[in-house]
Scaffold this motif. Structure first.
Motif, PDB file in Angstrom:
ATOM      1  N   PHE A 161       0.814  -1.210   0.000  1.00  0.00           N
ATOM      2  CA  PHE A 161       0.000   0.000   0.000  1.00  0.00           C
ATOM      3  C   PHE A 161       0.849   1.262   0.000  1.00  0.00           C
ATOM      4  CE2 PHE A 161      -3.955  -2.086   0.329  1.00  0.00           C
ATOM      5  CZ  PHE A 161      -3.760  -3.218   1.090  1.00  0.00           C
ATOM      6  N   ASP A 162       2.139   1.141   0.162  1.00  0.00           N
ATOM      7  CA  ASP A 162       3.030   2.285   0.105  1.00  0.00           C
ATOM      8  C   ASP A 162       3.739   2.270  -1.237  1.00  0.00           C
ATOM      9  OD1 ASP A 162       5.438   3.878   0.297  1.00  0.00           O
ATOM     10  OD2 ASP A 162       5.035   4.010   2.444  1.00  0.00           O
ATOM     11  N   ALA A 163       3.458   3.281  -2.069  1.00  0.00           N
ATOM     12  CA  ALA A 163       3.984   3.288  -3.437  1.00  0.00           C
ATOM     13  C   ALA A 163       5.508   3.265  -3.455  1.00  0.00           C
ATOM     14  CB  ALA A 163       3.467   4.513  -4.186  1.00  0.00           C
ATOM     15  N   LEU A 166       6.812  -0.139  -2.430  1.00  0.00           N
ATOM     16  CA  LEU A 166       6.594  -1.051  -3.548  1.00  0.00           C
ATOM     17  C   LEU A 166       7.659  -0.852  -4.622  1.00  0.00           C
ATOM     18  CD1 LEU A 166       4.828  -3.174  -4.922  1.00  0.00           C
ATOM     19  CD2 LEU A 166       3.413  -1.324  -5.809  1.00  0.00           C
ATOM     20  N   ARG A 167       7.955   0.410  -4.945  1.00  0.00           N
ATOM     21  CA  ARG A 167       8.987   0.687  -5.944  1.00  0.00           C
ATOM     22  C   ARG A 167      10.346   0.146  -5.495  1.00  0.00           C
ATOM     23  NH1 ARG A 167       6.437   6.092  -6.230  1.00  0.00           N
ATOM     24  NH2 ARG A 167       5.326   6.269  -8.224  1.00  0.00           N
ATOM     25  N   ALA A 168      10.684   0.398  -4.239  1.00  0.00           N
ATOM     26  CA  ALA A 168      11.986  -0.048  -3.728  1.00  0.00           C
ATOM     27  C   ALA A 168      12.085  -1.571  -3.735  1.00  0.00           C
ATOM     28  CB  ALA A 168      12.207   0.490  -2.316  1.00  0.00           C
ATOM     29  N   GLU A 169      11.011  -2.258  -3.339  1.00  0.00           N
ATOM     30  CA  GLU A 169      11.032  -3.717  -3.303  1.00  0.00           C
ATOM     31  C   GLU A 169      11.127  -4.302  -4.699  1.00  0.00           C
ATOM     32  OE1 GLU A 169       7.531  -4.715  -1.135  1.00  0.00           O
ATOM     33  OE2 GLU A 169       8.454  -4.362   0.829  1.00  0.00           O
ATOM     34  N   ARG A 170      10.422  -3.707  -5.640  1.00  0.00           N
ATOM     35  CA  ARG A 170      10.480  -4.206  -7.010  1.00  0.00           C
ATOM     36  C   ARG A 170      11.836  -3.914  -7.642  1.00  0.00           C
ATOM     37  NH1 ARG A 170       4.258  -2.539  -8.677  1.00  0.00           N
ATOM     38  NH2 ARG A 170       3.326  -4.528  -8.076  1.00  0.00           N
ATOM     39  N   LEU A 171      12.406  -2.788  -7.283  1.00  0.00           N
ATOM     40  CA  LEU A 171      13.738  -2.444  -7.775  1.00  0.00           C
ATOM     41  C   LEU A 171      14.769  -3.444  -7.247  1.00  0.00           C
ATOM     42  CD1 LEU A 171      15.639  -0.524  -9.222  1.00  0.00           C
ATOM     43  CD2 LEU A 171      15.609   0.954  -7.211  1.00  0.00           C
ATOM     44  N   ARG A 172      14.687  -3.767  -5.966  1.00  0.00           N
ATOM     45  CA  ARG A 172      15.610  -4.748  -5.392  1.00  0.00           C
ATOM     46  C   ARG A 172      15.448  -6.108  -6.069  1.00  0.00           C
ATOM     47  NH1 ARG A 172      14.979  -8.783  -2.379  1.00  0.00           N
ATOM     48  NH2 ARG A 172      12.838  -8.221  -1.840  1.00  0.00           N
ATOM     49  N   ALA A 189      16.138   4.391 -13.004  1.00  0.00           N
ATOM     50  CA  ALA A 189      15.201   5.502 -12.819  1.00  0.00           C
ATOM     51  C   ALA A 189      14.218   5.578 -13.980  1.00  0.00           C
ATOM     52  CB  ALA A 189      15.976   6.805 -12.677  1.00  0.00           C
ATOM     53  N   SER A 190      14.725   5.332 -15.187  1.00  0.00           N
ATOM     54  CA  SER A 190      13.876   5.374 -16.376  1.00  0.00           C
ATOM     55  C   SER A 190      12.790   4.303 -16.313  1.00  0.00           C
ATOM     56  CB  SER A 190      14.731   5.190 -17.626  1.00  0.00           C
ATOM     57  OG  SER A 190      13.928   5.130 -18.783  1.00  0.00           O
ATOM     58  N   LYS A 191      13.151   3.123 -15.849  1.00  0.00           N
ATOM     59  CA  LYS A 191      12.167   2.049 -15.752  1.00  0.00           C
ATOM     60  C   LYS A 191      11.068   2.379 -14.746  1.00  0.00           C
ATOM     61  CE  LYS A 191      15.107  -1.835 -17.134  1.00  0.00           C
ATOM     62  NZ  LYS A 191      14.235  -2.287 -18.232  1.00  0.00           N
ATOM     63  N   LEU A 192      11.425   3.115 -13.695  1.00  0.00           N
ATOM     64  CA  LEU A 192      10.428   3.497 -12.688  1.00  0.00           C
ATOM     65  C   LEU A 192       9.691   4.776 -13.050  1.00  0.00           C
ATOM     66  CD1 LEU A 192      12.000   2.808  -9.167  1.00  0.00           C
ATOM     67  CD2 LEU A 192      10.110   1.626 -10.248  1.00  0.00           C
ATOM     68  N   GLY A 193      10.228   5.516 -14.017  1.00  0.00           N
ATOM     69  CA  GLY A 193       9.615   6.779 -14.389  1.00  0.00           C
ATOM     70  C   GLY A 193       9.823   7.868 -13.366  1.00  0.00           C
ATOM     71  N   VAL A 194      10.995   7.826 -12.668  1.00  0.00           N
ATOM     72  CA  VAL A 194      11.314   8.844 -11.663  1.00  0.00           C
ATOM     73  C   VAL A 194      12.718   9.373 -11.936  1.00  0.00           C
ATOM     74  CG1 VAL A 194       9.853   7.764  -9.911  1.00  0.00           C
ATOM     75  CG2 VAL A 194      12.274   7.157 -10.023  1.00  0.00           C
ATOM     76  N   SER A 195      13.103  10.426 -11.236  1.00  0.00           N
ATOM     77  CA  SER A 195      14.452  10.964 -11.379  1.00  0.00           C
ATOM     78  C   SER A 195      15.450  10.067 -10.642  1.00  0.00           C
ATOM     79  CB  SER A 195      14.529  12.379 -10.807  1.00  0.00           C
ATOM     80  OG  SER A 195      14.379  12.349  -9.394  1.00  0.00           O
ATOM     81  N   THR A 196      16.718  10.173 -11.017  1.00  0.00           N
ATOM     82  CA  THR A 196      17.755   9.387 -10.343  1.00  0.00           C
ATOM     83  C   THR A 196      17.824   9.745  -8.859  1.00  0.00           C
ATOM     84  OG1 THR A 196      19.018   9.342 -12.398  1.00  0.00           O
ATOM     85  CG2 THR A 196      20.194   8.759 -10.396  1.00  0.00           C
ATOM     86  N   ARG A 197      17.662  11.018  -8.553  1.00  0.00           N
ATOM     87  CA  ARG A 197      17.701  11.457  -7.154  1.00  0.00           C
ATOM     88  C   ARG A 197      16.569  10.823  -6.348  1.00  0.00           C
ATOM     89  NH1 ARG A 197      17.590  17.792  -5.081  1.00  0.00           N
ATOM     90  NH2 ARG A 197      17.675  17.341  -2.852  1.00  0.00           N
ATOM     91  N   HIS A 198      15.369  10.838  -6.920  1.00  0.00           N
ATOM     92  CA  HIS A 198      14.221  10.242  -6.216  1.00  0.00           C
ATOM     93  C   HIS A 198      14.415   8.737  -6.084  1.00  0.00           C
ATOM     94  CE1 HIS A 198      10.262   9.932  -4.581  1.00  0.00           C
ATOM     95  NE2 HIS A 198       9.768   9.254  -5.609  1.00  0.00           N
ATOM     96  N   LEU A 199      14.953   8.110  -7.113  1.00  0.00           N
ATOM     97  CA  LEU A 199      15.247   6.682  -7.068  1.00  0.00           C
ATOM     98  C   LEU A 199      16.154   6.357  -5.890  1.00  0.00           C
ATOM     99  CD1 LEU A 199      15.332   3.892  -8.880  1.00  0.00           C
ATOM    100  CD2 LEU A 199      17.611   4.729  -9.417  1.00  0.00           C
ATOM    101  N   ASN A 201      16.688   8.106  -3.224  1.00  0.00           N
ATOM    102  CA  ASN A 201      16.037   8.427  -1.946  1.00  0.00           C
ATOM    103  C   ASN A 201      15.092   7.322  -1.482  1.00  0.00           C
ATOM    104  OD1 ASN A 201      17.363  10.854  -1.692  1.00  0.00           O
ATOM    105  ND2 ASN A 201      15.708  12.070  -2.582  1.00  0.00           N
ATOM    106  N   ILE A 202      14.237   6.830  -2.388  1.00  0.00           N
ATOM    107  CA  ILE A 202      13.246   5.832  -1.973  1.00  0.00           C
ATOM    108  C   ILE A 202      13.917   4.493  -1.663  1.00  0.00           C
ATOM    109  CG2 ILE A 202      11.346   6.946  -3.194  1.00  0.00           C
ATOM    110  CD1 ILE A 202      11.572   4.857  -5.378  1.00  0.00           C
ATOM    111  N   PHE A 203      14.990   4.170  -2.400  1.00  0.00           N
ATOM    112  CA  PHE A 203      15.679   2.906  -2.137  1.00  0.00           C
ATOM    113  C   PHE A 203      16.476   2.987  -0.837  1.00  0.00           C
ATOM    114  CE2 PHE A 203      18.698  -0.550  -2.686  1.00  0.00           C
ATOM    115  CZ  PHE A 203      17.902  -1.550  -3.242  1.00  0.00           C
ATOM    116  N   LYS A 204      17.136   4.119  -0.626  1.00  0.00           N
ATOM    117  CA  LYS A 204      17.953   4.280   0.581  1.00  0.00           C
ATOM    118  C   LYS A 204      17.082   4.326   1.825  1.00  0.00           C
ATOM    119  CE  LYS A 204      22.165   6.638   2.005  1.00  0.00           C
ATOM    120  NZ  LYS A 204      23.164   7.669   1.643  1.00  0.00           N
ATOM    121  N   GLU A 205      15.901   4.904   1.700  1.00  0.00           N
ATOM    122  CA  GLU A 205      14.985   4.945   2.845  1.00  0.00           C
ATOM    123  C   GLU A 205      14.570   3.537   3.260  1.00  0.00           C
ATOM    124  OE1 GLU A 205      10.588   6.810   4.005  1.00  0.00           O
ATOM    125  OE2 GLU A 205      11.645   7.480   2.204  1.00  0.00           O
TER     126      GLU A 205
END
Length: 272
Positions: A161-163, A166-172, A189-199, A201-205
């Motif tokens: 339920f947390d977008a 979900l992105r971080a888990e799918r990326l891993r 980042a391109s595959k997720l449709g987000v910026s590299t910085r946001h990528l 941030n969400i993975f590191k969190e």
């Protein structure tokens, strides 16, 4: 409702485009063969056995024979239709993949990674079909098996339920299974449709390291295992775990372990 015949000629598989203008309706019908429907562009509704689903890009239906279905377009809708006879599949693919995971019709909402991979597979299939030689149809059947595998794995993924989680888990998970490919932060980042910085941030969190740091950990961990447990030469190990060059592999390995691959093998191989 009536059955509609699809001509699969002598090869048992066909991929084609179905276009629908705003407000078009393909009324309830079924087919004697399997279909995979992928929404390429636009929006609409897909009715499967009386249940309505929002049909937009990165949604897929794997439709079993004689399943009632209909399409209603809310805007200009383009659908790629892959029809096939299950008899063209290898027995293990037919029994362990198609009949196990798709015993009934399934509607699947793809994540950005899987959506990108499915589109690439469909492009490859269109290319092979356009050439039409016997070897091209062998390739079509191989890509069909790969597509079914991708859809089966995507359909098994748990909901979150947390977008961002979900992105971080799918990326891993993507890196766990694609570590051998040439992957950059920009690609991810391109595959997720987000910026590299946001990528980052969400993975590191979620995991306390960046995606590329995690990818490096996977590769070095596998390299260490192969150095100790196999007699493969270092160039082969470098290639298998996804490094672009030996110099990059040696530098990264030493930064991670404070020793060279050769010295690591010598020090730890006797412990196995």
């Amino acid at each position: 409702m009536r059955s509609r015949e699809i001509d699969l000629s002598s090869v048992g598989i066909r991929l084609y485009e179905s276009k629908h203008t705003d407000g078009d309706a393909i009324h309830e019908h079924d087919h004697e063969v399997h279909q995979i429907l992928y929404a390429l562009e636009g929006e609409g509704k897909l009715i499967l056995n009386g249940s309505s689903h929002s049909f937009t890009q990165d949604t897929v239906a794997v439709i079993t024979p004689f399943t009632s279905h209909a399409i209603i377009s809310d805007s200009k809708l383009t659908v790629l239709v892959l029809a096939f006879d299950q008899s063209i599949l290898e027995s293990s693919v037919k029994n362990d993949l198609l009949e196990h995971f798709f015993a009934k019709t399934e509607f699947i909402e793809l994540n950005p990674f899987d959506g990108s991979n499915v589109r690439q597979l469909l492009r490859k299939m269109l290319y092979e079909q356009s050439h039409g030689d016997s070897i091209n149809y062998v390739a079509l059947k191989i890509y069909l098996s790969e597509l079914l595998l991708k859809l089966a794995r995507s359909n098994e993924q748990p909901e979150s339920f947390d977008a961002n989680v979900l992105r971080a888990e799918r990326l891993r998970k993507y890196m766990d299974t694609h570590y051998f490919e040439m992957i950059s932060a920009e690609d991810l980042a391109s595959k997720l449709g987000v910026s590299t910085r946001h990528l980052n941030n969400i993975f590191k969190e979620r995991y306390q390291i960046t995606p590329i740091q995690y990818l490096t950990e996977i590769r070095i961990g596998l390299a260490k295992k192969m150095l100790v447990e196999t007699d493969k030469d270092i160039a082969t190990i470098c290639f298998e775990v996804g490094f672009e060059s030996l110099s990059t592999f040696y530098r990264t390995f030493k930064n991670s372990t404070d020793t060279s691959p050769n010295k690591y093998r010598t020090a730890y191989k006797h412990e196995v």
